[in-house]
Design a protein around this motif. Structure first.
Motif, PDB file in Angstrom:
ATOM      1  N   THR A  29       8.598  -3.117   7.867  1.00  0.00           N
ATOM      2  CA  THR A  29       7.607  -3.273   6.793  1.00  0.00           C
ATOM      3  C   THR A  29       6.599  -2.131   6.810  1.00  0.00           C
ATOM      4  N   ARG A  30       6.671  -1.283   7.821  1.00  0.00           N
ATOM      5  CA  ARG A  30       5.867  -0.058   7.875  1.00  0.00           C
ATOM      6  C   ARG A  30       6.830   1.115   7.783  1.00  0.00           C
ATOM      7  N   VAL A  31       6.697   1.921   6.739  1.00  0.00           N
ATOM      8  CA  VAL A  31       7.630   3.023   6.490  1.00  0.00           C
ATOM      9  C   VAL A  31       6.935   4.335   6.832  1.00  0.00           C
ATOM     10  N   TYR A  32       7.538   5.102   7.747  1.00  0.00           N
ATOM     11  CA  TYR A  32       6.928   6.336   8.240  1.00  0.00           C
ATOM     12  C   TYR A  32       7.760   7.551   7.839  1.00  0.00           C
ATOM     13  N   ALA A  33       7.108   8.718   7.786  1.00  0.00           N
ATOM     14  CA  ALA A  33       7.813   9.967   7.489  1.00  0.00           C
ATOM     15  C   ALA A  33       8.726  10.329   8.650  1.00  0.00           C
TER      16      ALA A  33
ATOM     17  N   SER B 175       0.836  -1.212   0.000  1.00  0.00           N
ATOM     18  CA  SER B 175       0.000   0.000   0.000  1.00  0.00           C
ATOM     19  C   SER B 175       0.866   1.255   0.000  1.00  0.00           C
ATOM     20  N   LEU B 176       0.340   2.319  -0.646  1.00  0.00           N
ATOM     21  CA  LEU B 176       0.870   3.677  -0.559  1.00  0.00           C
ATOM     22  C   LEU B 176      -0.168   4.473   0.204  1.00  0.00           C
ATOM     23  N   ASN B 177       0.271   5.162   1.250  1.00  0.00           N
ATOM     24  CA  ASN B 177      -0.681   5.819   2.146  1.00  0.00           C
ATOM     25  C   ASN B 177      -0.516   7.336   2.162  1.00  0.00           C
ATOM     26  N   PHE B 178      -0.117   7.909   1.027  1.00  0.00           N
ATOM     27  CA  PHE B 178       0.057   9.355   0.943  1.00  0.00           C
ATOM     28  C   PHE B 178      -0.241   9.798  -0.486  1.00  0.00           C
TER      29      PHE B 178
ATOM     30  N   VAL C  87       3.468  16.110   4.317  1.00  0.00           N
ATOM     31  CA  VAL C  87       3.179  15.028   5.256  1.00  0.00           C
ATOM     32  C   VAL C  87       3.788  15.366   6.611  1.00  0.00           C
ATOM     33  N   LYS C  88       3.122  14.905   7.657  1.00  0.00           N
ATOM     34  CA  LYS C  88       3.605  15.140   9.019  1.00  0.00           C
ATOM     35  C   LYS C  88       4.559  14.028   9.452  1.00  0.00           C
ATOM     36  N   LYS C  89       5.428  14.354  10.380  1.00  0.00           N
ATOM     37  CA  LYS C  89       6.329  13.354  10.945  1.00  0.00           C
ATOM     38  C   LYS C  89       5.514  12.204  11.532  1.00  0.00           C
ATOM     39  N   GLY C  90       5.921  10.969  11.229  1.00  0.00           N
ATOM     40  CA  GLY C  90       5.230   9.803  11.755  1.00  0.00           C
ATOM     41  C   GLY C  90       4.098   9.295  10.883  1.00  0.00           C
TER      42      GLY C  90
END
Length: 352
Positions: free
Chosen positions: A142-146, A46-49, A55-58
């Motif tokens: 596997t979860r990539v955050y800002a 998935s792409l979530n942005f 985008v905000k941190k986190g």
């Protein structure tokens, strides 16, 4: 038949302090430009942005297929449980052997073996727990955050693409912090040497007075400050890279934007200025036409200095208050009868 007088526009030469700027081709960079990389191998699920947005941190950006990593965590949990069971068995055995050895019912060798078995079991627990912690970390990847607030660019991967943790294929997207930006430009060796000879006060004034001219010719409203210069002159280009920091509250400055950096290098005190269109240049001679007290026109050779806005600094030949003619393409002689149409100048303050 006598010809009617020719109407001539004229302005008064002015005197004021004139800031002198130099321009350099420059490029904008984010305060931080960070490649978002994959730290595990797998399929993008998935792409979530929305690309090109703030985008905000986190903020969760990507998810990567986690089945193999979840399986690894479950396997390591079982290993930890098995090792802990063995540790309990070894501890019980040591608790049984120790008092018997103290009563000499068992030999010291039996006690040493029980202690060694317990310590080995404890080591296996620590190793299993370390492997479990590592598996959990990889599952988290596997979860990539800002990593910070910023503008994220176009994604290099779509849902269903396979990413790896190695090489250029690990870069998922790039995020830039643009609340403030860095602007880099190069100055030549001669410019560097000239600037290095300024006084401490002049250097400080120069450092804190960096302006930007945008691609459409307008000047950016914020004022920048030089925050660093490279350690060396590039031997390939003979230039020194300089970086200035600019506030960017509206976000108009984006990474990659080409601009012109204008640096205040000096200020000429009490300089005499006339409009550039009033100065006529012929080969190595510069002259202006002035209006004398009797209303006649005469050519005056001048020595010119630097330009400022739509004005030109005159080092000699004209003094403040002299009436200077704006002839355009008109060709006049000292005997030509004229009528003077005095105009206000400057219409606006010289450009900074």
């Amino acid at each position: 038949m006598e010809l009617p007088p020719v109407q001539v526009n004229a302005v008064k030469a002015i005197q004021q302090d004139v800031p002198i700027f130099e321009e350099f081709v420059a490029q904008v960079y984010g305060e931080s430009d960070v490649d978002i990389r994959s730290r595990v191998d797998g399929w993008v699920t998935s792409l979530n942005f929305r690309e090109g947005t703030f985008v905000k941190k986190g903020t969760l950006l990507y998810t990567i297929d986690d089945i193999q990593y979840q399986t690894s965590v479950d396997r390591e949990k079982s290993q930890v449980a098995s090792a802990q069971t063995e540790l309990v068995r070894a501890q019980n055995e040591l608790s049984r052997v120790r008092p018997l050895a103290e009563m000499n019912a068992l030999s010291k060798q039996d006690l040493d073996n029980a202690v060694a078995s317990y310590e080995a079991a404890a080591s296996r627990v620590r190793a299993a727990e370390a492997s479990l912690a590592n598996s959990k970390i990889e599952l988290g990847y596997t979860r990539v955050y800002a990593p910070f607030d910023g503008i994220i660019g176009i994604s290099n991967f779509r849902v269903g693409d396979y990413v790896t943790r190695m090489g250029t294929t690990s870069v998922l997207a790039t995020i830039s912090s643009v609340g403030a930006v860095r602007v880099r430009f190069q100055i030549s060796e001669k410019e560097y040497l000239r600037l290095s000879r300024l006084t401490k006060e002049e250097i400080e004034q120069t450092r804190k007075n960096v302006h930007l001219v945008l691609a459409d010719g307008t000047e950016y409203e914020g004022v920048g400050e030089i925050n660093l210069a490279d350690r060396e002159i590039d031997p390939k280009t003979g230039t020194l890279t300089v970086e200035a920091r600019f506030p960017n509250p509206t976000g108009v400055l984006r990474p990659g934007l080409f601009v012109k950096a204008r640096i205040l290098v000096t200020t000429i005190p009490n300089a005499v200025l006339v409009p550039q269109r009033a100065v006529i240049q012929q080969q190595h001679l510069s002259q202006v036409f002035t209006i004398n007290a009797s209303g006649g026109i005469q050519a005056v050779p001048v020595t010119t200095g630097p330009k400022s806005g739509d004005g030109w600094v005159i080092n000699s030949g004209v003094k403040a208050g002299d009436l200077v003619a704006i002839l355009g393409t008109a060709s006049l002689t000292p005997d030509t009868k004229i009528t003077v149409n005095e105009q206000a100048w400057p219409e606006k303050a010289p450009a900074k």
